[in-house]
Design a protein around this motif. Sequence first.
Motif, PDB file in Angstrom:
ATOM      1  N   VAL A   1       0.838  -1.211   0.000  1.00  0.00           N
ATOM      2  CA  VAL A   1       0.000   0.000   0.000  1.00  0.00           C
ATOM      3  C   VAL A   1       0.867   1.253   0.000  1.00  0.00           C
ATOM      4  O   VAL A   1       0.601   2.222  -0.727  1.00  0.00           O
ATOM      5  N   VAL A   2       1.929   1.245   0.805  1.00  0.00           N
ATOM      6  CA  VAL A   2       2.800   2.418   0.856  1.00  0.00           C
ATOM      7  C   VAL A   2       3.505   2.628  -0.481  1.00  0.00           C
ATOM      8  O   VAL A   2       3.639   3.769  -0.976  1.00  0.00           O
ATOM      9  N   LEU A   3       3.950   1.561  -1.122  1.00  0.00           N
ATOM     10  CA  LEU A   3       4.628   1.689  -2.419  1.00  0.00           C
ATOM     11  C   LEU A   3       3.684   2.219  -3.497  1.00  0.00           C
ATOM     12  O   LEU A   3       4.054   3.101  -4.288  1.00  0.00           O
ATOM     13  N   LEU A   4       2.446   1.702  -3.516  1.00  0.00           N
ATOM     14  CA  LEU A   4       1.492   2.179  -4.519  1.00  0.00           C
ATOM     15  C   LEU A   4       1.126   3.643  -4.274  1.00  0.00           C
ATOM     16  O   LEU A   4       0.974   4.422  -5.236  1.00  0.00           O
ATOM     17  N   SER A   5       0.964   4.018  -3.000  1.00  0.00           N
ATOM     18  CA  SER A   5       0.641   5.421  -2.727  1.00  0.00           C
ATOM     19  C   SER A   5       1.810   6.336  -3.072  1.00  0.00           C
ATOM     20  O   SER A   5       1.607   7.488  -3.507  1.00  0.00           O
ATOM     21  N   TRP A   6       3.038   5.851  -2.882  1.00  0.00           N
ATOM     22  CA  TRP A   6       4.208   6.650  -3.257  1.00  0.00           C
ATOM     23  C   TRP A   6       4.247   6.898  -4.764  1.00  0.00           C
ATOM     24  O   TRP A   6       4.558   7.992  -5.236  1.00  0.00           O
ATOM     25  N   ILE A   7       3.908   5.849  -5.529  1.00  0.00           N
ATOM     26  CA  ILE A   7       3.972   5.966  -6.995  1.00  0.00           C
ATOM     27  C   ILE A   7       2.796   6.771  -7.537  1.00  0.00           C
ATOM     28  O   ILE A   7       2.960   7.632  -8.416  1.00  0.00           O
ATOM     29  N   LEU A   8       1.583   6.502  -7.047  1.00  0.00           N
ATOM     30  CA  LEU A   8       0.388   7.075  -7.637  1.00  0.00           C
ATOM     31  C   LEU A   8       0.006   8.423  -7.045  1.00  0.00           C
ATOM     32  O   LEU A   8      -0.501   9.301  -7.774  1.00  0.00           O
TER      33      LEU A   8
END
Length: 491
Positions: A173-180
Amino acid sequence: DEVPVLSAPLTGVSRRSVGAFLSNLRSPSDISRRDIVWILKSLVHASTRALRRRSSLLDRLLARYDDPSSPPKRSPSTEGWRSSLESAREAGQTKKRFFFARDDALRRKAREPDPRTFALIAAPRRNEIGRAYRNGAVTLSVWMAPTLAEGPSLIRWASKYFRELCAGFISLVVLLSWILIGRTTALTLLLLLPLPLVYVEIPQFLGWCLQTYINRLAPGIRMSIGALRLSMWIDRTDVDLERRKKDADEVDDDAPTLARARLAVCADVDAFALRHPTDAGYAHSDFVSARSVRVQLSVDHRLLDGLANWFLGRIPLNWSPFPGRHAALRKQRGFEPTRLGCVRVDVLKVDHARCAFDHAHGEFNVARFTRDLASGKVAKKLGDELPPNQLRVAVVGAQNLKARNAFAVVTVRSFRSQTAVREVIDGGCVWNERFSFPCPDPSAVLHVGVYDAGRGLSSRASLVAQWLTTAKMLILDPTNIYCDPASLQIS
């Protein structure tokens, strides 16, 4: 997947399958509420059937991470468990179910048999005259069965790797929020998402802290605690009960009030166990275990006052945990034990308690437990020094003997030595003999017994005095003995 049509479609599109229904839609606005409910039901039914089919891919994935509990290596009979387990697996391979235990044959094997009644017979000893007679009966259900791995494989695998799954989900979740979205949102989620996991893991963390502290305080005990939950409140049960009695005119209104509000502390411990050593070779992994233990204590203000006075030095502490030293304190003139307060045990509950008695490599597990506990205390006391492995005993003499001729017998484990028979003069006897014993075990008991040799060759010796201690106490506290401390010299 094909599902039956529960009702006529409101949009005019055929609902034979979810894929066909979505492909024939003209716009999302044509989907009604009943269509959404039908789509959700179809997806639930499809996922349930997919799990029940147990595809080969899911089986390979679970077989890679699932580690079922293997049967004990020690066989309880000549046939053993391994052959019966293999035959049970072969018999149960015809039907595999996902949401139940793997093998029905193992479940039938673990079923408790019908109890049987055995008569208790009291028989006379070898040198006694008499006949055996019945002295009651006992009803037992005795059986031996392997431990079953209950529940679905997927649930057991998820519970085993719960922390890893939570960490992977948070990272994703943290990685996707960082990217998006952005860095600020990702950092906020990184701080907020672990909070529910930390709240859930607090009892496990408290249990780990208590387990680590006790294992360091008493090395060799090998205590294991799954979780610890603490709760505190003010208990006014006694006050309310006395008030209700006064309202019911059962107690005089002018009588003094003795009930007080008490501070209650309740501790719930899950998965408590005292474990066996991993290299011992016992059939069971735990010596003593319990599924849950609940202890509820309550104290009043008198205990707090006593602790405060003792901490400030107003009350001397006339007490010792060692029985020998405490007995010496009790012999002093004007001895008054220290009373700090009263602790009341309101609830003591133990669920599913088990105690396993095993024997491996010629040693009983109870003896192994006491030996490891004593070795841990001695190693903590000595530090980096090597513990002694030889015990030398010098028997000097004895006083106040009511015998004519006496001798002493020194026993350490299975080693036994005896002094010469000496004449007792004015109640005293002198031997001045030295003995040496191998003592690799600090829990070994040193026993010195003084015997009256009797009169004549046909007379039997009788015990008139004895003294004992353990090799552990000779290192931890040499004065912890039930005798005059001046009569013992340790080098």
